[in-house]
Design a protein around this motif. Structure first.
Motif, PDB file in Angstrom:
ATOM      1  N   TYR A  55     -44.160 -42.962  41.327  1.00  0.00           N
ATOM      2  CA  TYR A  55     -45.531 -43.350  41.059  1.00  0.00           C
ATOM      3  C   TYR A  55     -45.987 -42.738  39.760  1.00  0.00           C
ATOM      4  CZ  TYR A  55     -44.767 -44.321  45.911  1.00  0.00           C
ATOM      5  OH  TYR A  55     -44.213 -44.764  47.067  1.00  0.00           O
ATOM      6  N   LYS A  56     -46.887 -43.401  39.067  1.00  0.00           N
ATOM      7  CA  LYS A  56     -47.289 -43.033  37.712  1.00  0.00           C
ATOM      8  C   LYS A  56     -47.682 -41.568  37.549  1.00  0.00           C
ATOM      9  CE  LYS A  56     -48.916 -46.468  34.533  1.00  0.00           C
ATOM     10  NZ  LYS A  56     -49.949 -47.340  34.113  1.00  0.00           N
ATOM     11  N   ASP A  57     -48.444 -41.036  38.460  1.00  0.00           N
ATOM     12  CA  ASP A  57     -48.992 -39.698  38.272  1.00  0.00           C
ATOM     13  C   ASP A  57     -48.141 -38.598  38.894  1.00  0.00           C
ATOM     14  OD1 ASP A  57     -51.084 -40.859  36.910  1.00  0.00           O
ATOM     15  OD2 ASP A  57     -52.332 -41.027  38.700  1.00  0.00           O
ATOM     16  N   GLN A  58     -46.993 -38.937  39.455  1.00  0.00           N
ATOM     17  CA  GLN A  58     -46.142 -37.933  40.086  1.00  0.00           C
ATOM     18  C   GLN A  58     -44.816 -37.825  39.351  1.00  0.00           C
ATOM     19  OE1 GLN A  58     -45.672 -38.826  44.218  1.00  0.00           O
ATOM     20  NE2 GLN A  58     -47.834 -38.632  44.665  1.00  0.00           N
ATOM     21  N   GLU A  59     -44.268 -36.609  39.337  1.00  0.00           N
ATOM     22  CA  GLU A  59     -42.967 -36.419  38.705  1.00  0.00           C
ATOM     23  C   GLU A  59     -41.884 -37.027  39.591  1.00  0.00           C
ATOM     24  OE1 GLU A  59     -40.216 -32.831  36.959  1.00  0.00           O
ATOM     25  OE2 GLU A  59     -42.313 -32.475  37.356  1.00  0.00           O
ATOM     26  N   VAL A  60     -41.011 -37.794  38.970  1.00  0.00           N
ATOM     27  CA  VAL A  60     -39.945 -38.449  39.727  1.00  0.00           C
ATOM     28  C   VAL A  60     -38.763 -37.519  39.887  1.00  0.00           C
ATOM     29  CG1 VAL A  60     -40.592 -40.749  38.908  1.00  0.00           C
ATOM     30  CG2 VAL A  60     -38.789 -39.492  37.744  1.00  0.00           C
ATOM     31  N   LYS A  61     -37.952 -37.846  40.848  1.00  0.00           N
ATOM     32  CA  LYS A  61     -36.675 -37.179  41.081  1.00  0.00           C
ATOM     33  C   LYS A  61     -35.683 -38.280  41.370  1.00  0.00           C
ATOM     34  CE  LYS A  61     -33.974 -33.668  42.070  1.00  0.00           C
ATOM     35  NZ  LYS A  61     -33.349 -33.009  40.954  1.00  0.00           N
ATOM     36  N   ALA A  62     -34.538 -38.242  40.709  1.00  0.00           N
ATOM     37  CA  ALA A  62     -33.507 -39.255  40.934  1.00  0.00           C
ATOM     38  C   ALA A  62     -32.324 -38.620  41.650  1.00  0.00           C
ATOM     39  CB  ALA A  62     -33.062 -39.861  39.615  1.00  0.00           C
ATOM     40  N   LEU A  63     -31.831 -39.331  42.637  1.00  0.00           N
ATOM     41  CA  LEU A  63     -30.667 -38.883  43.401  1.00  0.00           C
ATOM     42  C   LEU A  63     -29.567 -39.921  43.285  1.00  0.00           C
ATOM     43  CD1 LEU A  63     -32.547 -37.799  46.647  1.00  0.00           C
ATOM     44  CD2 LEU A  63     -31.830 -36.329  44.764  1.00  0.00           C
ATOM     45  N   LEU A  64     -28.359 -39.448  43.201  1.00  0.00           N
ATOM     46  CA  LEU A  64     -27.210 -40.339  43.138  1.00  0.00           C
ATOM     47  C   LEU A  64     -26.752 -40.620  44.561  1.00  0.00           C
ATOM     48  CD1 LEU A  64     -25.398 -41.742  41.108  1.00  0.00           C
ATOM     49  CD2 LEU A  64     -24.030 -39.659  40.965  1.00  0.00           C
ATOM     50  N   GLY A  65     -26.620 -41.897  44.893  1.00  0.00           N
ATOM     51  CA  GLY A  65     -26.184 -42.290  46.231  1.00  0.00           C
ATOM     52  C   GLY A  65     -24.965 -43.188  46.155  1.00  0.00           C
ATOM     53  N   ASN A  66     -24.703 -43.910  47.222  1.00  0.00           N
ATOM     54  CA  ASN A  66     -23.597 -44.862  47.300  1.00  0.00           C
ATOM     55  C   ASN A  66     -22.274 -44.227  46.900  1.00  0.00           C
ATOM     56  OD1 ASN A  66     -22.044 -47.123  47.596  1.00  0.00           O
ATOM     57  ND2 ASN A  66     -22.804 -48.152  45.771  1.00  0.00           N
ATOM     58  N   PHE A  67     -21.740 -43.425  47.787  1.00  0.00           N
ATOM     59  CA  PHE A  67     -20.505 -42.715  47.512  1.00  0.00           C
ATOM     60  C   PHE A  67     -19.275 -43.444  48.054  1.00  0.00           C
ATOM     61  CE2 PHE A  67     -23.742 -39.562  46.886  1.00  0.00           C
ATOM     62  CZ  PHE A  67     -23.275 -38.833  45.810  1.00  0.00           C
ATOM     63  N   THR A  68     -19.359 -44.763  48.189  1.00  0.00           N
ATOM     64  CA  THR A  68     -18.231 -45.520  48.752  1.00  0.00           C
ATOM     65  C   THR A  68     -17.031 -45.583  47.817  1.00  0.00           C
ATOM     66  OG1 THR A  68     -19.200 -47.591  47.949  1.00  0.00           O
ATOM     67  CG2 THR A  68     -19.717 -46.959  50.222  1.00  0.00           C
ATOM     68  N   SER A  69     -17.233 -45.412  46.531  1.00  0.00           N
ATOM     69  CA  SER A  69     -16.127 -45.455  45.567  1.00  0.00           C
ATOM     70  C   SER A  69     -15.701 -44.065  45.107  1.00  0.00           C
ATOM     71  CB  SER A  69     -16.540 -46.270  44.339  1.00  0.00           C
ATOM     72  OG  SER A  69     -16.863 -47.581  44.698  1.00  0.00           O
ATOM     73  N   THR A  70     -16.224 -43.038  45.746  1.00  0.00           N
ATOM     74  CA  THR A  70     -15.989 -41.665  45.326  1.00  0.00           C
ATOM     75  C   THR A  70     -14.564 -41.220  45.628  1.00  0.00           C
ATOM     76  OG1 THR A  70     -18.302 -41.158  45.688  1.00  0.00           O
ATOM     77  CG2 THR A  70     -16.812 -39.288  45.628  1.00  0.00           C
ATOM     78  N   GLN A  71     -14.012 -40.446  44.698  1.00  0.00           N
ATOM     79  CA  GLN A  71     -12.676 -39.868  44.870  1.00  0.00           C
ATOM     80  C   GLN A  71     -12.765 -38.373  44.643  1.00  0.00           C
ATOM     81  OE1 GLN A  71     -10.000 -41.735  42.139  1.00  0.00           O
ATOM     82  NE2 GLN A  71     -10.546 -43.789  42.787  1.00  0.00           N
ATOM     83  N   MET A  72     -12.111 -37.621  45.514  1.00  0.00           N
ATOM     84  CA  MET A  72     -12.028 -36.180  45.326  1.00  0.00           C
ATOM     85  C   MET A  72     -10.632 -35.880  44.806  1.00  0.00           C
ATOM     86  SD  MET A  72     -13.081 -33.237  47.921  1.00  0.00           S
ATOM     87  CE  MET A  72     -13.185 -31.562  47.383  1.00  0.00           C
ATOM     88  N   LEU A  73     -10.568 -35.263  43.647  1.00  0.00           N
ATOM     89  CA  LEU A  73      -9.298 -35.007  42.988  1.00  0.00           C
ATOM     90  C   LEU A  73      -8.872 -33.563  43.222  1.00  0.00           C
ATOM     91  CD1 LEU A  73     -10.300 -36.717  39.641  1.00  0.00           C
ATOM     92  CD2 LEU A  73      -9.324 -37.781  41.668  1.00  0.00           C
ATOM     93  N   ARG A  74      -7.668 -33.389  43.681  1.00  0.00           N
ATOM     94  CA  ARG A  74      -7.177 -32.032  43.948  1.00  0.00           C
ATOM     95  C   ARG A  74      -6.585 -31.402  42.688  1.00  0.00           C
ATOM     96  NH1 ARG A  74      -9.950 -31.653  48.185  1.00  0.00           N
ATOM     97  NH2 ARG A  74      -9.243 -32.662  50.037  1.00  0.00           N
TER      98      ARG A  74
END
Length: 175
Positions: A55-74
């Motif tokens: 909303y215009k008068d509030q500070e935004v916060k963005a979060l990263l979602g949708n981890f279906t393509s995520t890879q954890m590399l060892r």
């Protein structure tokens, strides 16, 4: 809470230059955090970004979602192309920046010239145009730096964290 893709498609007035800066910085920090743990997101786009308080008068916060393509590399033996995967995340961030540049351009008034006539409210329009131009240039500079980071990381074979440190220097706040 709303998806960034919804804010962009609706041309929301709540998506201000300041909000765009915060969203890019939050996503940059999220990518760095993931990469510090050798995690590749794999699908950074407006559909995978959640915006809180859009909303215009509030500070935004963005979060990263949708981890279906995520890879954890060892390690490099387990996933020898991890630098390429890391660079794919950066390329996605660059595409997101390109989306924001187009959005900024659509928000600029048609007449972006500075006028000396302050009687017709053009100073307010010039100020809005200036804000959008400033954030557009900030984003453009950021994605140019991403290109440099990607090319610098291509020759590295062992430490993804060095590249993550480079990306942390990409988007600095504008005054």
């Amino acid at each position: 809470m709303v998806m960034l893709s919804d804010l962009l498609s609706s041309q929301s007035d709540h998506l201000t230059p300041k909000a765009i800066m915060r969203i890019v910085q939050d996503i940059e920090n999220a990518i760095k955090s993931l990469h510090n743990y050798s995690i590749i997101h794999g699908d950074i786009c407006p559909h995978s970004i959640i915006v809180i308080n859009p909303y215009k008068d509030q500070e935004v916060k963005a979060l990263l979602g949708n981890f279906t393509s995520t890879q954890m590399l060892r390690d490099a033996l387990q996933f020898p192309d991890y630098i390429e995967a890391f660079n794919d995340d950066l390329a996605c961030l660059k595409k997101l920046c390109e989306v924001f540049v187009v959005y900024c351009v659509t928000k600029m008034p048609d007449n972006t010239c500075i006028s000396n006539n302050s009687d017709n409210g053009s100073d307010v329009e010039d100020n809005k145009s200036s804000e959008w131009m400033t954030i557009k240039n900030w984003v453009v500079t950021g994605f140019q730096v991403i290109d440099i980071v990607i090319s610098n990381c291509e020759g590295r074979s062992k430490d993804i964290h060095l590249c993550s440190d480079d990306i942390a220097k990409t988007f600095k706040p504008v005054d």
